[in-house]
Design an enzyme around this catalytic site. Sequence first.
Site, PDB file in Angstrom:
ATOM      1  N   LYS A 124       0.846   4.062  -2.856  1.00  0.00           N
ATOM      2  CA  LYS A 124       0.460   5.446  -2.555  1.00  0.00           C
ATOM      3  C   LYS A 124       1.605   6.419  -2.850  1.00  0.00           C
ATOM      4  O   LYS A 124       1.361   7.573  -3.229  1.00  0.00           O
ATOM      5  CB  LYS A 124      -0.005   5.564  -1.102  1.00  0.00           C
ATOM      6  CG  LYS A 124      -1.335   4.839  -0.824  1.00  0.00           C
ATOM      7  CD  LYS A 124      -2.440   5.243  -1.781  1.00  0.00           C
ATOM      8  CE  LYS A 124      -3.834   4.963  -1.274  1.00  0.00           C
ATOM      9  NZ  LYS A 124      -4.870   5.253  -2.298  1.00  0.00           N
ATOM     10  N   TYR A 142       0.833  -1.219   0.000  1.00  0.00           N
ATOM     11  CA  TYR A 142       0.000   0.000   0.000  1.00  0.00           C
ATOM     12  C   TYR A 142       0.864   1.265   0.000  1.00  0.00           C
ATOM     13  O   TYR A 142       0.599   2.212  -0.741  1.00  0.00           O
ATOM     14  CB  TYR A 142      -0.903  -0.059   1.230  1.00  0.00           C
ATOM     15  CG  TYR A 142      -1.927   1.040   1.375  1.00  0.00           C
ATOM     16  CD1 TYR A 142      -3.124   1.003   0.661  1.00  0.00           C
ATOM     17  CD2 TYR A 142      -1.718   2.089   2.266  1.00  0.00           C
ATOM     18  CE1 TYR A 142      -4.088   1.993   0.833  1.00  0.00           C
ATOM     19  CE2 TYR A 142      -2.674   3.081   2.447  1.00  0.00           C
ATOM     20  CZ  TYR A 142      -3.861   3.028   1.724  1.00  0.00           C
ATOM     21  OH  TYR A 142      -4.809   4.002   1.895  1.00  0.00           O
TER      22      TYR A 142
HETATM   23  N1  NAD Z   1      -9.590   5.796   5.375  1.00  0.00           N
HETATM   24  C1  NAD Z   1      -8.376   6.277   5.507  1.00  0.00           C
HETATM   25  O1  NAD Z   1      -7.897   6.507   6.617  1.00  0.00           O
HETATM   26  C2  NAD Z   1      -7.529   6.568   4.296  1.00  0.00           C
HETATM   27  C3  NAD Z   1      -6.287   7.171   4.503  1.00  0.00           C
HETATM   28  C4  NAD Z   1      -5.487   7.440   3.412  1.00  0.00           C
HETATM   29  C5  NAD Z   1      -5.914   7.132   2.140  1.00  0.00           C
HETATM   30  N2  NAD Z   1      -7.126   6.539   1.951  1.00  0.00           N
HETATM   31  C6  NAD Z   1      -7.496   6.233   0.582  1.00  0.00           C
HETATM   32  O2  NAD Z   1      -8.718   6.858   0.281  1.00  0.00           O
HETATM   33  C7  NAD Z   1      -9.449   6.049  -0.648  1.00  0.00           C
HETATM   34  C8  NAD Z   1     -10.834   5.729  -0.084  1.00  0.00           C
HETATM   35  O3  NAD Z   1     -10.674   5.083   1.164  1.00  0.00           O
HETATM   36  P1  NAD Z   1     -11.897   4.695   2.126  1.00  0.00           P
HETATM   37  O4  NAD Z   1     -11.367   4.718   3.491  1.00  0.00           O
HETATM   38  O5  NAD Z   1     -13.096   5.487   1.771  1.00  0.00           O
HETATM   39  O6  NAD Z   1     -12.089   3.148   1.701  1.00  0.00           O
HETATM   40  P2  NAD Z   1     -13.378   2.187   1.691  1.00  0.00           P
HETATM   41  O7  NAD Z   1     -12.831   0.817   1.786  1.00  0.00           O
HETATM   42  O8  NAD Z   1     -14.393   2.626   2.685  1.00  0.00           O
HETATM   43  O9  NAD Z   1     -13.989   2.438   0.219  1.00  0.00           O
HETATM   44  C9  NAD Z   1     -13.270   2.070  -0.926  1.00  0.00           C
HETATM   45  C10 NAD Z   1     -14.254   1.918  -2.075  1.00  0.00           C
HETATM   46  O10 NAD Z   1     -13.483   1.528  -3.247  1.00  0.00           O
HETATM   47  C11 NAD Z   1     -14.199   0.492  -3.907  1.00  0.00           C
HETATM   48  N3  NAD Z   1     -13.281  -0.317  -4.700  1.00  0.00           N
HETATM   49  C12 NAD Z   1     -12.340  -1.178  -4.251  1.00  0.00           C
HETATM   50  N4  NAD Z   1     -11.730  -1.784  -5.280  1.00  0.00           N
HETATM   51  C13 NAD Z   1     -12.293  -1.289  -6.412  1.00  0.00           C
HETATM   52  C14 NAD Z   1     -12.091  -1.533  -7.796  1.00  0.00           C
HETATM   53  N5  NAD Z   1     -11.166  -2.418  -8.215  1.00  0.00           N
HETATM   54  N6  NAD Z   1     -12.843  -0.849  -8.686  1.00  0.00           N
HETATM   55  C15 NAD Z   1     -13.783   0.031  -8.277  1.00  0.00           C
HETATM   56  N7  NAD Z   1     -14.024   0.308  -6.974  1.00  0.00           N
HETATM   57  C16 NAD Z   1     -13.287  -0.357  -6.053  1.00  0.00           C
HETATM   58  C17 NAD Z   1     -14.826  -0.305  -2.769  1.00  0.00           C
HETATM   59  O11 NAD Z   1     -15.890  -1.136  -3.245  1.00  0.00           O
HETATM   60  C18 NAD Z   1     -15.283   0.800  -1.834  1.00  0.00           C
HETATM   61  O12 NAD Z   1     -16.581   1.268  -2.142  1.00  0.00           O
HETATM   62  C19 NAD Z   1      -8.603   4.814  -0.905  1.00  0.00           C
HETATM   63  O13 NAD Z   1      -7.804   5.018  -2.063  1.00  0.00           O
HETATM   64  C20 NAD Z   1      -7.727   4.767   0.323  1.00  0.00           C
HETATM   65  O14 NAD Z   1      -6.543   4.054   0.079  1.00  0.00           O
HETATM   66  C21 NAD Z   1      -7.946   6.242   3.005  1.00  0.00           C
END
Ligand code: NAD
Length: 252
Positions: A157, A153
């Site tokens: 990123k 990851y």
């Molecule tokens: N939550 C955090 O603390 C955090 C921190 C840093 C970065 N992020 C990044 O932010 C983004 C959103 O995170 P989140 O916490 O809302 O995650 P989440 O798991 O709640 O939601 C992710 C969404 O992406 C969809 N998804 C996964 N694989 C997919 C694919 N191959 N094609 C289409 N859709 C797909 C899932 O079905 C889900 O609806 C991600 O890229 C994550 O890495 C999150």
Amino acid sequence: MTEQNRVAIVTGAARGIGAATAIRLAADGYAVAVIDLEEAAGKDTVEKITAAGGKALAVGADVSNGEQVAAAVDRVVAELGAPTILVNNAGVLRDNLLFKMSESDWDTVMNVHLKGAFLMSKACQKHMVDAGYGRIVNLSSSSALGNRGQANYSAAKAGLQGFTKTLAKELGKFGITANAVAPGFIATDMTAATAERVGMGFEEFKAAAASMIPVNRVGVPDDIAHTVSFLVSEGAGFVSGQVVYVAGGPLD
Ligand SMILES: NC(=O)c1ccc[n+]([C@@H]2O[C@H](COP(=O)([O-])OP(=O)(O)OC[C@H]3O[C@@H](n4cnc5c(N)ncnc54)[C@H](O)[C@@H]3O)[C@@H](O)[C@H]2O)c1
């Protein structure tokens, strides 16, 4: 053209940060395509947008699959119009310490985050070039700086940051900006799953995280949606190739 007739795509918008971003961009006036793995999963976000008077379309696609990405973008063009805003937000975790991380854990994370952002950006850029206008925002993470248990990851990123800067350099002359948002801890299903993996209750996990964050709270999806809203706005046209850490304080 204004926000009122621009089309935005948000991937992974069925829930979490993507859903909040889709809802915010619709409130800003964009017609929003809600892309997620299953079309049905995006209905909830679409319903919230339409109930508030906005315009949205749920589209099912795996962003790591080139054919599905091409079909999804074609459908957005046909049903909403040519996209000039793209938020590459879809993401997954396959955390493990290096010695336990499988090849498929590595490939899955690289495919969804990096290849997915590449495929979506490539499919959308021609519409942005045609329009002479575009905004791309890629979801990076504070984990890009390194995080135990996240070799896959954090590499993906960090890779997205290099990808973003390259898009900014290649596409700037067409009126297109590319930026990355790097969230810290945001309370979503993703961080809830991490709490479960490390054997902690989510409330306890969030409290522990908050105690390390200068603003003394964990983030919420709207914190990210607000930042994306700025970066995709017309007025942000001189901000490009940047990584904005949205983490409640500076990171070491
Ligand atoms: N939550 C955090 O603390 C955090 C921190 C840093 C970065 N992020 C990044 O932010 C983004 C959103 O995170 P989140 O916490 O809302 O995650 P989440 O798991 O709640 O939601 C992710 C969404 O992406 C969809 N998804 C996964 N694989 C997919 C694919 N191959 N094609 C289409 N859709 C797909 C899932 O079905 C889900 O609806 C991600 O890229 C994550 O890495 C999150």
